[in-house]
Design an enzyme around this catalytic site. Sequence first.
Site, PDB file in Angstrom:
ATOM      1  N   ASP A   1       0.418  -1.133  -0.121  1.00 17.21           N
ATOM      2  CA  ASP A   1       0.398   0.102  -0.052  1.00 17.21           C
ATOM      3  C   ASP A   1       1.462   1.131  -0.012  1.00 17.21           C
ATOM      4  O   ASP A   1       1.636   1.377  -0.699  1.00 17.21           O
ATOM      5  CB  ASP A   1      -1.153  -0.018   1.196  1.00 17.21           C
ATOM      6  CG  ASP A   1      -1.898   0.585   1.150  1.00 17.21           C
ATOM      7  OD1 ASP A   1      -2.022   2.077   0.560  1.00 17.21           O
ATOM      8  OD2 ASP A   1      -3.860  -0.091   0.736  1.00 17.21           O
TER       9      ASP A   1
ATOM     10  N   HIS B   1      -2.785   5.771   3.053  1.00 20.37           N
ATOM     11  CA  HIS B   1      -4.217   4.711   2.357  1.00 20.37           C
ATOM     12  C   HIS B   1      -3.957   3.822   3.153  1.00 20.37           C
ATOM     13  O   HIS B   1      -4.708   2.933   3.811  1.00 20.37           O
ATOM     14  CB  HIS B   1      -3.864   5.008   0.762  1.00 20.37           C
ATOM     15  CG  HIS B   1      -5.012   4.004   0.410  1.00 20.37           C
ATOM     16  ND1 HIS B   1      -5.003   2.452   0.578  1.00 20.37           N
ATOM     17  CD2 HIS B   1      -6.306   3.964   0.000  1.00 20.37           C
ATOM     18  CE1 HIS B   1      -5.395   2.092   0.052  1.00 20.37           C
ATOM     19  NE2 HIS B   1      -7.024   2.671  -0.696  1.00 20.37           N
TER      20      HIS B   1
ATOM     21  N   SER C   1     -10.762  -1.110  -0.730  1.00 19.83           N
ATOM     22  CA  SER C   1      -9.875  -0.490  -0.152  1.00 19.83           C
ATOM     23  C   SER C   1     -10.166  -0.470   1.298  1.00 19.83           C
ATOM     24  O   SER C   1      -9.047  -1.401   1.678  1.00 19.83           O
ATOM     25  CB  SER C   1      -9.548   0.995  -0.412  1.00 19.83           C
ATOM     26  OG  SER C   1      -8.531   0.993  -1.919  1.00 19.83           O
TER      27      SER C   1
END
Length: 493
Positions: free
Chosen positions: A178, A233, A410
């Site tokens: 990620d 994220h 996600s």
Amino acid sequence: MSTDTPVSTHTVAAHMIAGRDRGSRARVIVRAMTLALLCVALSGAALAFAAPVGQVPDEVLVRFRAGTSIARRNTLHAAAGATVVRQFKSVPDLHLIKVPGTAARALAHYGASPDVLYVERNHAITLQAMPNDPRFVEADPGVWGLNMVPLFSDADIDGPEAWDITTGSRNVVVATIDSGIDYTHEDLAANMWRNEADCNGNGIDDDGNGFVDDCYGIAPINGNSDPFDDHSHGTHVAGTIGAVGNNGIGVVGVNWNVRLMSCKMFDADGNGSLAAAIACLDYIAIMKDRGVNVVATNNSWSDNEYSAALRDAIDAHRQRGILFVAAAGNYYQCADNPYECRTDTNNDRKPTWPANFQLPNVISVANSVNYGFLNAASGRGRRTVHLAAPGSFILSTTPANTYDYFTGTSMATPHVTGVASLLKAQDPTRDWRAIRNLILAGTDGDLFPDDDDLITLKRLNARGSLACASCSMLTRRKRPSAPSRTRLSIRSE
Ligand SMILES: [Ca+2]
Ligand SMILES: [Ca+2]
Ligand SMILES: [Ca+2]
Ligand SMILES: [Ca+2]
């Protein structure tokens, strides 16, 4: 001598769904100073560093046929004027190379050689989720995905019921591929995996694994070993898998106890690359071979181009018993980003990668809302997407001891990765097949009106999987879908 090298990227705007990312950009914490200091610290250690994001390197991935001599490889490279940027350990004979001029010429050059199994262009990959509109967030009660007060449905994964059985184990390692993890976060630090043998910042590859000072993982997108999250994220994803439980701070992950390894394939702006993803998979395979108990990787990202090299790297994980949990993708993004426009949410008709790879260690995850059905933007597919998990208005950790609500496949994906690690904690003898079967067989719920959109037809349920001693295993097979025909039509800005 380090073999780590930077893996570069094209600049492409990140995917966004349902609301712009103004908030996220404002929240991005750029650790440029930290990184610069680290670069100085490492500069004598044979580590090269990435070109600035936005420069478009001409790179291709070439896999030679087994047995091709080094001399023949070198002859081909020399004829192309190419330099080898990186070789991969888990996928033998795969080279990332840099070529002068256009990648198209290199594709033709290598493609014409009988010694080449395949050649592909390295290309940009974008993130799969962004924070949502705070006005919606204020109406949401919080971590509904784990446990909700039933109003119209009980669409959570039954966290408290699962935690009566197990709250996880520090013997279980999960890797996130990620934007990195804020490994100093107050609600994550205690659950970070650490490579203690090389956690000293001394500029030396103490454990000889090919990576200098890889304490928490590596950051191939930046060409170094510091997977600190300068985006947000990856930290959010990590918190859903394993924010520390019962510590009186912040939120709680699906696991209260686990160890989180971080590999950074996206930079501060959410730009990643195919080669960085493969470099992450390669590192994780190397560490697994060295005895680290990696059970699963979390892959909250997607790509619209098929890649044989990526498939081979994921297959190398299957051979090592590592599950690959993948986001089914977010669509309906035309208003925000017309260049990324895709309105067809059906992955059976229109494949997305890596979620659509027909490999048995891949689990493809859709995003469900708190009423139990699928988020309208979520990827789905009766033959290609296995199950749904909570992915809408999910509260989790963000850098610098903050917390925020994000939405997307996600956010659904790490719920599944979290349950995979709970299952391993409950019974360390389980292999990847058993864990996958229990995840799929333990699903429950009614997805109306999206009843026929998933392989299992159901949602993740942690209690269902952990209590599933004798439930029937899933036997339905995914139907192979053809590789994308657009593999050479690369976007760039
Ligand atoms: Ca419940
Ligand atoms: Ca090392
Ligand atoms: Ca060291
Ligand atoms: Ca906590």
